[in-house]
Enzyme design. Structure first.
Site, PDB file in Angstrom:
ATOM      1  N   HIS A 102       0.889  -1.191  -0.027  1.00  0.00           N
ATOM      2  CA  HIS A 102      -0.093  -0.011   0.081  1.00  0.00           C
ATOM      3  C   HIS A 102       0.845   1.204  -0.150  1.00  0.00           C
ATOM      4  O   HIS A 102       1.631   1.350   0.628  1.00  0.00           O
ATOM      5  CB  HIS A 102      -1.000   0.128   1.121  1.00  0.00           C
ATOM      6  N   ALA A 103       0.648   2.007  -0.857  1.00  0.00           N
ATOM      7  CA  ALA A 103       1.534   3.183  -1.311  1.00  0.00           C
ATOM      8  C   ALA A 103       1.964   4.182   0.060  1.00  0.00           C
ATOM      9  O   ALA A 103       3.274   4.445   0.016  1.00  0.00           O
ATOM     10  CB  ALA A 103       0.676   4.035  -2.268  1.00  0.00           C
ATOM     11  N   GLU A 152       2.042   3.514   3.078  1.00  0.00           N
ATOM     12  CA  GLU A 152       2.604   2.780   4.125  1.00  0.00           C
ATOM     13  C   GLU A 152       4.245   2.897   4.238  1.00  0.00           C
ATOM     14  O   GLU A 152       4.809   1.912   4.057  1.00  0.00           O
ATOM     15  CB  GLU A 152       2.174   1.440   4.444  1.00  0.00           C
ATOM     16  N   ASN A 201      -3.689  -5.795  -2.445  1.00  0.00           N
ATOM     17  CA  ASN A 201      -4.031  -6.792  -1.404  1.00  0.00           C
ATOM     18  C   ASN A 201      -5.164  -7.324  -1.475  1.00  0.00           C
ATOM     19  O   ASN A 201      -5.867  -7.937  -0.384  1.00  0.00           O
ATOM     20  CB  ASN A 201      -3.461  -6.414  -0.224  1.00  0.00           C
ATOM     21  N   ARG A 202      -5.943  -7.013  -2.642  1.00  0.00           N
ATOM     22  CA  ARG A 202      -7.371  -7.569  -2.685  1.00  0.00           C
ATOM     23  C   ARG A 202      -7.577  -8.274  -4.103  1.00  0.00           C
ATOM     24  O   ARG A 202      -8.386  -8.462  -4.559  1.00  0.00           O
ATOM     25  CB  ARG A 202      -8.403  -6.690  -2.636  1.00  0.00           C
ATOM     26  N   TYR A 251      -0.861   0.172   9.518  1.00  0.00           N
ATOM     27  CA  TYR A 251      -0.492   0.057  10.822  1.00  0.00           C
ATOM     28  C   TYR A 251      -1.358  -0.869  11.818  1.00  0.00           C
ATOM     29  O   TYR A 251      -2.269  -1.197  11.126  1.00  0.00           O
ATOM     30  CB  TYR A 251      -0.598   1.760  11.156  1.00  0.00           C
ATOM     31  N   GLU A 256       1.321  -5.835  10.534  1.00  0.00           N
ATOM     32  CA  GLU A 256       1.012  -4.471  10.545  1.00  0.00           C
ATOM     33  C   GLU A 256       1.792  -3.691  11.802  1.00  0.00           C
ATOM     34  O   GLU A 256       1.931  -3.899  13.026  1.00  0.00           O
ATOM     35  CB  GLU A 256      -0.519  -4.319  10.847  1.00  0.00           C
TER      36      GLU A 256
END
Length: 423
Positions: free
Chosen positions: A182-183, A185, A255-256, A310, A382
Protein backbone atom coordinates in the site's frame (compact mmCIF):
# COMPACT_ATOMS: atom_id res chain seq x y z
CA UNK A 1 23.63 23.60 14.66
CA UNK A 2 23.95 25.83 11.57
CA UNK A 3 22.47 23.05 9.42
CA UNK A 4 19.54 22.70 11.82
CA UNK A 5 18.81 26.45 11.77
CA UNK A 6 19.04 26.47 7.98
CA UNK A 7 16.59 23.56 7.90
CA UNK A 8 14.11 25.34 10.16
CA UNK A 9 14.34 28.60 8.23
CA UNK A 10 13.75 26.84 4.90
CA UNK A 11 10.70 25.11 6.34
CA UNK A 12 9.23 28.36 7.67
CA UNK A 13 9.80 30.17 4.39
CA UNK A 14 8.27 27.35 2.38
CA UNK A 15 5.17 27.19 4.58
CA UNK A 16 4.62 30.93 4.24
CA UNK A 17 4.51 30.76 0.42
CA UNK A 18 2.33 27.75 -0.39
CA UNK A 19 -1.25 26.65 0.13
CA UNK A 20 -2.24 23.48 1.92
CA UNK A 21 -4.11 21.98 -1.04
CA UNK A 22 -6.64 19.17 -1.19
CA UNK A 23 -6.82 18.49 2.56
CA UNK A 24 -6.84 22.14 3.65
CA UNK A 25 -9.19 22.52 6.61
CA UNK A 26 -9.81 18.80 7.12
CA UNK A 27 -9.85 17.87 10.80
CA UNK A 28 -9.19 14.60 12.58
CA UNK A 29 -11.50 13.81 15.48
CA UNK A 30 -10.63 11.23 18.12
CA UNK A 31 -13.82 9.71 19.47
CA UNK A 32 -14.33 8.51 23.02
CA UNK A 33 -14.85 4.90 21.95
CA UNK A 34 -12.78 1.89 20.99
CA UNK A 35 -15.64 0.31 19.04
CA UNK A 36 -16.85 0.99 15.51
CA UNK A 37 -20.46 0.87 16.63
CA UNK A 38 -21.38 3.73 18.96
CA UNK A 39 -24.13 3.82 21.50
CA UNK A 40 -27.49 3.10 19.90
CA UNK A 41 -26.10 1.99 16.57
CA UNK A 42 -24.02 4.68 14.88
CA UNK A 43 -21.71 2.58 12.67
CA UNK A 44 -18.42 4.32 11.88
CA UNK A 45 -17.63 1.98 9.00
CA UNK A 46 -20.94 2.89 7.37
CA UNK A 47 -20.40 6.55 8.16
CA UNK A 48 -17.07 6.47 6.37
CA UNK A 49 -18.84 5.61 3.11
CA UNK A 50 -19.91 9.25 3.04
CA UNK A 51 -17.32 10.95 0.82
CA UNK A 52 -16.90 13.70 3.43
CA UNK A 53 -16.07 11.33 6.30
CA UNK A 54 -12.90 9.25 6.26
CA UNK A 55 -12.47 6.61 8.92
CA UNK A 56 -8.88 6.07 9.99
CA UNK A 57 -8.55 2.33 10.43
CA UNK A 58 -8.77 1.55 14.08
CA UNK A 59 -6.14 0.08 16.36
CA UNK A 60 -7.48 -2.47 18.81
CA UNK A 61 -7.91 -0.89 22.23
CA UNK A 62 -7.33 2.65 20.95
CA UNK A 63 -9.87 5.42 20.33
CA UNK A 64 -11.45 5.62 16.90
CA UNK A 65 -10.47 8.50 14.62
CA UNK A 66 -12.36 10.16 11.77
CA UNK A 67 -11.04 12.66 9.24
CA UNK A 68 -13.80 15.06 8.17
CA UNK A 69 -14.18 17.45 5.24
CA UNK A 70 -14.56 21.14 6.29
CA UNK A 71 -18.06 21.36 4.78
CA UNK A 72 -19.21 18.31 6.73
CA UNK A 73 -17.79 19.18 10.12
CA UNK A 74 -20.89 20.92 11.45
CA UNK A 75 -23.10 17.97 10.49
CA UNK A 76 -20.57 15.53 11.93
CA UNK A 77 -20.50 17.31 15.27
CA UNK A 78 -24.27 17.43 15.34
CA UNK A 79 -24.34 13.68 14.75
CA UNK A 80 -21.92 13.11 17.62
CA UNK A 81 -24.03 15.28 19.90
CA UNK A 82 -27.15 13.32 19.02
CA UNK A 83 -25.37 10.14 20.07
CA UNK A 84 -23.85 11.77 23.17
CA UNK A 85 -20.37 11.06 21.90
CA UNK A 86 -17.49 13.14 23.24
CA UNK A 87 -14.45 13.83 21.09
CA UNK A 88 -11.07 15.54 20.87
CA UNK A 89 -9.68 17.28 17.81
CA UNK A 90 -6.21 15.83 17.26
CA UNK A 91 -5.49 17.66 14.01
CA UNK A 92 -7.05 21.03 13.15
CA UNK A 93 -5.71 21.17 9.59
CA UNK A 94 -4.66 17.95 7.89
CA UNK A 95 -3.58 19.85 4.79
CA UNK A 96 -1.09 21.93 6.74
CA UNK A 97 0.29 18.83 8.47
CA UNK A 98 0.78 16.99 5.19
CA UNK A 99 2.38 20.04 3.61
CA UNK A 100 4.77 20.44 6.53
CA UNK A 101 5.73 16.77 6.29
CA UNK A 102 6.21 17.00 2.52
CA UNK A 103 8.56 19.98 2.82
CA UNK A 104 10.39 18.34 5.71
CA UNK A 105 10.95 15.16 3.71
CA UNK A 106 12.14 17.19 0.70
CA UNK A 107 14.67 18.99 2.86
CA UNK A 108 15.83 15.74 4.44
CA UNK A 109 16.55 14.34 0.98
CA UNK A 110 18.89 17.25 0.37
CA UNK A 111 20.53 16.87 3.76
CA UNK A 112 20.98 13.09 3.43
CA UNK A 113 21.52 12.19 -0.24
CA UNK A 114 22.02 8.57 -1.19
CA UNK A 115 25.71 7.73 -0.79
CA UNK A 116 25.87 3.98 -1.08
CA UNK A 117 23.83 3.04 1.96
CA UNK A 118 20.35 3.62 3.29
CA UNK A 119 20.16 4.91 6.83
CA UNK A 120 17.17 5.70 8.98
CA UNK A 121 17.39 9.49 8.75
CA UNK A 122 14.64 9.73 6.14
CA UNK A 123 12.36 7.81 3.79
CA UNK A 124 13.92 6.73 0.50
CA UNK A 125 12.49 6.54 -3.01
CA UNK A 126 11.89 3.36 -4.97
CA UNK A 127 14.80 4.24 -7.29
CA UNK A 128 17.12 4.72 -4.32
CA UNK A 129 16.06 1.40 -2.83
CA UNK A 130 16.74 -0.38 -6.14
CA UNK A 131 20.12 1.28 -6.35
CA UNK A 132 20.90 0.21 -2.78
CA UNK A 133 20.22 -3.48 -3.38
CA UNK A 134 22.16 -3.35 -6.66
CA UNK A 135 25.13 -1.85 -4.82
CA UNK A 136 24.89 -4.59 -2.18
CA UNK A 137 25.04 -7.22 -4.93
CA UNK A 138 28.17 -5.64 -6.42
CA UNK A 139 29.82 -5.45 -3.00
CA UNK A 140 28.85 -9.01 -1.98
CA UNK A 141 28.78 -11.06 -5.20
CA UNK A 142 28.98 -14.44 -3.45
CA UNK A 143 26.13 -13.77 -1.03
CA UNK A 144 23.76 -11.38 -2.77
CA UNK A 145 21.88 -11.61 -6.05
CA UNK A 146 19.48 -9.00 -7.46
CA UNK A 147 16.92 -10.11 -10.01
CA UNK A 148 14.46 -8.07 -12.05
CA UNK A 149 11.11 -9.83 -11.62
CA UNK A 150 8.75 -7.51 -13.47
CA UNK A 151 7.59 -3.99 -14.18
CA UNK A 152 4.92 -1.85 -12.62
CA UNK A 153 2.06 -0.36 -14.62
CA UNK A 154 4.04 2.85 -15.11
CA UNK A 155 7.17 0.95 -16.11
CA UNK A 156 9.23 0.87 -12.93
CA UNK A 157 11.46 -2.15 -12.52
CA UNK A 158 10.51 -4.42 -9.64
CA UNK A 159 13.57 -6.18 -8.24
CA UNK A 160 14.16 -8.83 -5.62
CA UNK A 161 17.29 -9.36 -3.59
CA UNK A 162 18.29 -12.92 -2.68
CA UNK A 163 20.56 -13.14 0.35
CA UNK A 164 22.55 -16.29 1.12
CA UNK A 165 25.57 -17.28 3.19
CA UNK A 166 27.60 -17.78 0.03
CA UNK A 167 28.28 -21.51 0.39
CA UNK A 168 26.75 -22.23 -3.01
CA UNK A 169 24.36 -24.93 -1.82
CA UNK A 170 21.19 -25.15 -3.88
CA UNK A 171 17.63 -25.93 -2.85
CA UNK A 172 17.73 -24.39 0.60
CA UNK A 173 14.54 -23.43 2.38
CA UNK A 174 13.28 -19.92 1.69
CA UNK A 175 11.86 -17.00 3.64
CA UNK A 176 10.02 -14.61 1.30
CA UNK A 177 9.45 -11.03 2.46
CA UNK A 178 7.80 -8.09 0.73
CA UNK A 179 6.92 -4.52 1.61
CA UNK A 180 5.09 -1.54 0.21
CA UNK A 181 1.83 -3.20 -0.92
CA UNK A 182 0.00 0.00 0.00
CA UNK A 183 1.45 3.27 -1.22
CA UNK A 184 1.09 5.40 1.91
CA UNK A 185 2.64 2.86 4.28
CA UNK A 186 6.17 4.27 4.02
CA UNK A 187 7.42 2.61 7.19
CA UNK A 188 6.94 -0.79 5.52
CA UNK A 189 9.69 -0.43 2.85
CA UNK A 190 11.86 1.27 5.47
CA UNK A 191 11.58 -1.77 7.75
CA UNK A 192 12.20 -4.21 4.90
CA UNK A 193 15.27 -2.27 3.74
CA UNK A 194 16.62 -2.29 7.29
CA UNK A 195 16.18 -6.07 7.38
CA UNK A 196 18.13 -6.36 4.12
CA UNK A 197 20.95 -4.29 5.57
CA UNK A 198 21.11 -6.43 8.68
CA UNK A 199 21.22 -9.71 6.77
CA UNK A 200 23.94 -8.50 4.40
CA UNK A 201 26.07 -6.07 6.39
CA UNK A 202 25.69 -7.65 9.83
CA UNK A 203 26.15 -11.21 8.63
CA UNK A 204 28.38 -12.33 11.49
CA UNK A 205 25.54 -11.75 13.96
CA UNK A 206 22.81 -13.29 11.78
CA UNK A 207 24.67 -16.12 10.05
CA UNK A 208 22.37 -18.73 11.64
CA UNK A 209 19.43 -17.22 9.77
CA UNK A 210 21.23 -17.96 6.48
CA UNK A 211 22.81 -21.34 7.18
CA UNK A 212 20.04 -23.47 5.67
CA UNK A 213 17.75 -20.70 4.45
CA UNK A 214 17.87 -18.17 1.64
CA UNK A 215 15.97 -14.91 2.01
CA UNK A 216 14.19 -13.47 -1.02
CA UNK A 217 12.95 -9.93 -0.52
CA UNK A 218 10.91 -7.55 -2.69
CA UNK A 219 11.22 -4.17 -0.91
CA UNK A 220 8.46 -2.24 -2.70
CA UNK A 221 5.58 -4.03 -4.41
CA UNK A 222 3.46 -0.98 -5.27
CA UNK A 223 6.29 1.10 -6.74
CA UNK A 224 4.02 3.47 -8.70
CA UNK A 225 1.81 4.27 -5.73
CA UNK A 226 4.78 4.64 -3.40
CA UNK A 227 6.45 7.13 -5.74
CA UNK A 228 3.17 8.99 -6.24
CA UNK A 229 2.79 9.59 -2.51
CA UNK A 230 6.18 11.30 -2.49
CA UNK A 231 5.41 13.73 -5.33
CA UNK A 232 3.12 16.13 -3.46
CA UNK A 233 1.48 16.68 -0.08
CA UNK A 234 -1.97 15.98 -1.52
CA UNK A 235 -0.85 12.51 -2.62
CA UNK A 236 0.51 11.40 0.76
CA UNK A 237 -2.53 9.35 1.78
CA UNK A 238 -2.87 7.46 -1.51
CA UNK A 239 -3.26 3.68 -0.96
CA UNK A 240 -3.80 1.92 -4.30
CA UNK A 241 -1.91 1.32 -7.53
CA UNK A 242 -1.87 3.93 -10.30
CA UNK A 243 -3.52 2.01 -13.15
CA UNK A 244 -6.83 3.68 -14.10
CA UNK A 245 -9.72 1.54 -12.92
CA UNK A 246 -12.58 3.54 -14.44
CA UNK A 247 -13.21 6.78 -16.28
CA UNK A 248 -13.49 8.49 -12.90
CA UNK A 249 -11.13 6.68 -10.54
CA UNK A 250 -7.59 5.31 -10.45
CA UNK A 251 -6.04 2.33 -8.77
CA UNK A 252 -6.66 -1.08 -7.26
CA UNK A 253 -5.96 -2.40 -3.79
CA UNK A 254 -3.18 -4.87 -4.56
CA UNK A 255 -3.96 -6.83 -1.41
CA UNK A 256 -7.41 -7.72 -2.73
CA UNK A 257 -6.27 -8.63 -6.26
CA UNK A 258 -5.13 -12.25 -5.77
CA UNK A 259 -7.14 -15.13 -7.19
CA UNK A 260 -7.94 -16.90 -3.95
CA UNK A 261 -11.57 -16.37 -2.93
CA UNK A 262 -11.27 -13.19 -4.96
CA UNK A 263 -13.75 -10.44 -4.10
CA UNK A 264 -15.73 -12.60 -1.65
CA UNK A 265 -15.47 -10.53 1.56
CA UNK A 266 -13.73 -7.36 2.66
CA UNK A 267 -13.18 -6.24 -0.92
CA UNK A 268 -15.03 -3.62 -2.93
CA UNK A 269 -16.41 -3.69 -6.48
CA UNK A 270 -16.49 0.12 -6.55
CA UNK A 271 -13.43 1.47 -8.44
CA UNK A 272 -13.49 4.62 -6.33
CA UNK A 273 -13.17 2.87 -2.96
CA UNK A 274 -9.85 2.15 -1.28
CA UNK A 275 -10.46 -1.60 -1.01
CA UNK A 276 -11.34 -1.95 -4.71
CA UNK A 277 -10.32 -5.46 -5.78
CA UNK A 278 -9.84 -4.57 -9.44
CA UNK A 279 -11.88 -5.50 -12.51
CA UNK A 280 -10.52 -9.06 -12.30
CA UNK A 281 -7.96 -11.05 -10.35
CA UNK A 282 -4.39 -10.13 -11.35
CA UNK A 283 -5.49 -7.05 -13.23
CA UNK A 284 -2.41 -5.39 -11.71
CA UNK A 285 1.06 -6.34 -13.01
CA UNK A 286 2.45 -5.91 -9.49
CA UNK A 287 0.13 -8.62 -8.16
CA UNK A 288 1.28 -10.93 -10.94
CA UNK A 289 4.89 -10.38 -9.84
CA UNK A 290 4.12 -11.41 -6.26
CA UNK A 291 2.01 -14.35 -7.43
CA UNK A 292 4.85 -15.65 -9.58
CA UNK A 293 7.36 -15.23 -6.75
CA UNK A 294 5.14 -17.20 -4.40
CA UNK A 295 4.52 -19.97 -6.93
CA UNK A 296 8.18 -20.15 -7.91
CA UNK A 297 9.30 -20.58 -4.31
CA UNK A 298 6.38 -22.57 -2.86
CA UNK A 299 8.22 -25.91 -2.95
CA UNK A 300 10.97 -24.51 -0.69
CA UNK A 301 9.15 -21.62 0.97
CA UNK A 302 8.64 -21.93 4.73
CA UNK A 303 7.61 -18.39 5.68
CA UNK A 304 5.95 -15.62 3.71
CA UNK A 305 5.93 -12.24 5.45
CA UNK A 306 4.19 -9.19 4.01
CA UNK A 307 5.01 -6.02 5.95
CA UNK A 308 2.28 -3.38 6.21
CA UNK A 309 1.19 -0.59 8.54
CA UNK A 310 -0.51 0.14 10.80
CA UNK A 311 -1.88 -1.54 13.89
CA UNK A 312 0.65 -3.68 15.84
CA UNK A 313 -0.67 -6.98 14.52
CA UNK A 314 0.84 -10.24 13.32
CA UNK A 315 -1.99 -11.66 11.26
CA UNK A 316 -2.36 -15.11 9.74
CA UNK A 317 -5.01 -16.86 7.56
CA UNK A 318 -7.73 -17.02 6.91
CA UNK A 319 -8.56 -13.54 5.72
CA UNK A 320 -11.46 -14.52 3.49
CA UNK A 321 -13.50 -16.17 6.25
CA UNK A 322 -13.81 -16.19 10.02
CA UNK A 323 -12.31 -19.61 10.47
CA UNK A 324 -8.91 -20.92 11.52
CA UNK A 325 -6.87 -23.22 9.27
CA UNK A 326 -6.09 -26.72 10.52
CA UNK A 327 -2.48 -25.74 11.27
CA UNK A 328 -3.31 -22.51 13.06
CA UNK A 329 -1.29 -23.54 16.12
CA UNK A 330 1.91 -23.57 14.05
CA UNK A 331 1.10 -20.09 12.75
CA UNK A 332 0.27 -18.89 16.22
CA UNK A 333 3.47 -20.28 17.72
CA UNK A 334 5.68 -18.49 15.20
CA UNK A 335 3.72 -15.25 15.40
CA UNK A 336 3.84 -15.19 19.18
CA UNK A 337 7.59 -15.72 19.10
CA UNK A 338 7.84 -12.44 17.21
CA UNK A 339 5.37 -10.60 19.42
CA UNK A 340 7.05 -11.80 22.62
CA UNK A 341 10.48 -10.74 21.38
CA UNK A 342 9.24 -7.25 20.51
CA UNK A 343 7.52 -6.84 23.87
CA UNK A 344 10.65 -7.96 25.72
CA UNK A 345 12.85 -5.58 23.72
CA UNK A 346 10.74 -2.42 23.60
CA UNK A 347 7.50 -2.96 25.50
CA UNK A 348 5.40 -2.63 22.33
CA UNK A 349 2.49 -5.07 22.41
CA UNK A 350 1.53 -6.87 19.20
CA UNK A 351 -1.61 -8.94 18.87
CA UNK A 352 -1.30 -12.28 17.09
CA UNK A 353 -4.18 -14.05 15.41
CA UNK A 354 -6.45 -14.65 12.45
CA UNK A 355 -6.98 -11.65 10.16
CA UNK A 356 -10.75 -11.76 10.18
CA UNK A 357 -10.95 -12.14 13.95
CA UNK A 358 -8.46 -9.45 14.94
CA UNK A 359 -8.91 -6.86 12.19
CA UNK A 360 -11.34 -7.32 9.30
CA UNK A 361 -12.03 -9.72 6.41
CA UNK A 362 -9.83 -9.28 3.35
CA UNK A 363 -10.41 -11.79 0.57
CA UNK A 364 -7.91 -11.91 -2.26
CA UNK A 365 -4.92 -11.04 -0.06
CA UNK A 366 -1.37 -12.23 -0.58
CA UNK A 367 -0.99 -13.97 2.80
CA UNK A 368 -3.97 -16.26 2.16
CA UNK A 369 -2.66 -16.93 -1.34
CA UNK A 370 0.84 -17.84 -0.12
CA UNK A 371 -0.52 -20.08 2.62
CA UNK A 372 -2.75 -21.92 0.17
CA UNK A 373 0.16 -22.20 -2.29
CA UNK A 374 2.25 -24.16 0.22
CA UNK A 375 4.01 -21.77 2.60
CA UNK A 376 3.28 -23.33 6.03
CA UNK A 377 3.81 -19.96 7.74
CA UNK A 378 2.25 -16.88 6.20
CA UNK A 379 1.79 -13.50 7.87
CA UNK A 380 0.76 -9.95 7.33
CA UNK A 381 2.64 -7.85 9.88
CA UNK A 382 1.03 -4.48 10.61
CA UNK A 383 3.61 -2.11 12.08
CA UNK A 384 2.76 0.53 14.72
CA UNK A 385 0.89 3.69 13.79
CA UNK A 386 2.55 7.06 13.62
CA UNK A 387 1.50 10.66 13.20
CA UNK A 388 -1.98 12.15 13.44
CA UNK A 389 -3.38 10.10 10.56
CA UNK A 390 -1.55 6.94 11.69
CA UNK A 391 0.15 6.36 8.31
CA UNK A 392 2.84 9.00 8.72
CA UNK A 393 5.48 8.21 11.36
CA UNK A 394 7.88 11.18 11.32
CA UNK A 395 11.41 10.59 10.11
CA UNK A 396 12.64 10.82 13.70
CA UNK A 397 10.69 7.63 14.51
CA UNK A 398 12.04 5.51 11.65
CA UNK A 399 15.09 4.21 13.51
CA UNK A 400 13.18 2.92 16.52
CA UNK A 401 10.37 1.38 14.47
CA UNK A 402 12.56 -0.52 12.00
CA UNK A 403 14.85 -1.85 14.71
CA UNK A 404 11.85 -3.01 16.74
CA UNK A 405 10.38 -4.70 13.67
CA UNK A 406 13.65 -6.49 12.97
CA UNK A 407 13.62 -7.95 16.49
CA UNK A 408 10.27 -9.55 15.71
CA UNK A 409 11.31 -10.78 12.28
CA UNK A 410 14.46 -12.41 13.70
CA UNK A 411 12.49 -14.20 16.41
CA UNK A 412 9.91 -15.49 13.91
CA UNK A 413 12.65 -16.62 11.51
CA UNK A 414 14.45 -18.50 14.27
CA UNK A 415 11.26 -20.28 15.22
CA UNK A 416 10.60 -21.19 11.57
CA UNK A 417 14.15 -22.55 11.20
CA UNK A 418 13.61 -24.63 14.33
CA UNK A 419 10.26 -25.97 13.16
CA UNK A 420 11.19 -26.56 9.53
CA UNK A 421 14.84 -27.71 9.31
CA UNK A 422 16.34 -28.39 5.90
CA UNK A 423 15.70 -31.98 4.86
Amino acid sequence: MKILWFFVCCLCIALSHVECGLYDGFKIYELATTNQTIGDGLDLSELSRNESFFELYSISGSPERMMVHPKAQADFLQLLNIHNMSYTIVNHNVGLTLLTEFITNSLLRRMYPYQGKLGTERYYSHAEINRFIEDLAKQNPTRVEVKTVGRSFEGRWLKTIRITNGDGRANKNVILVDGGFHAREWISPAAVVYAIGQLVNNYSVHSQLLQDYDWVILPVVNADGYEYTQLAADARLWRKTRQPSSAKCIGTDLNRNFDFHYKETGASSNPCEEAYAGPRAYSEPEAIVVRDLIQGLADRGKMYLSVHSYGRYILYPWGYMDQLPDTWQDLDEVGRAGADAIKAATGTVYQVGCSTQLLYPAAGASDDYAFNAGFPISFTMELPAGGDNYFNPPAADIDGLVKETWVGIVAMARKVIEKYPLN
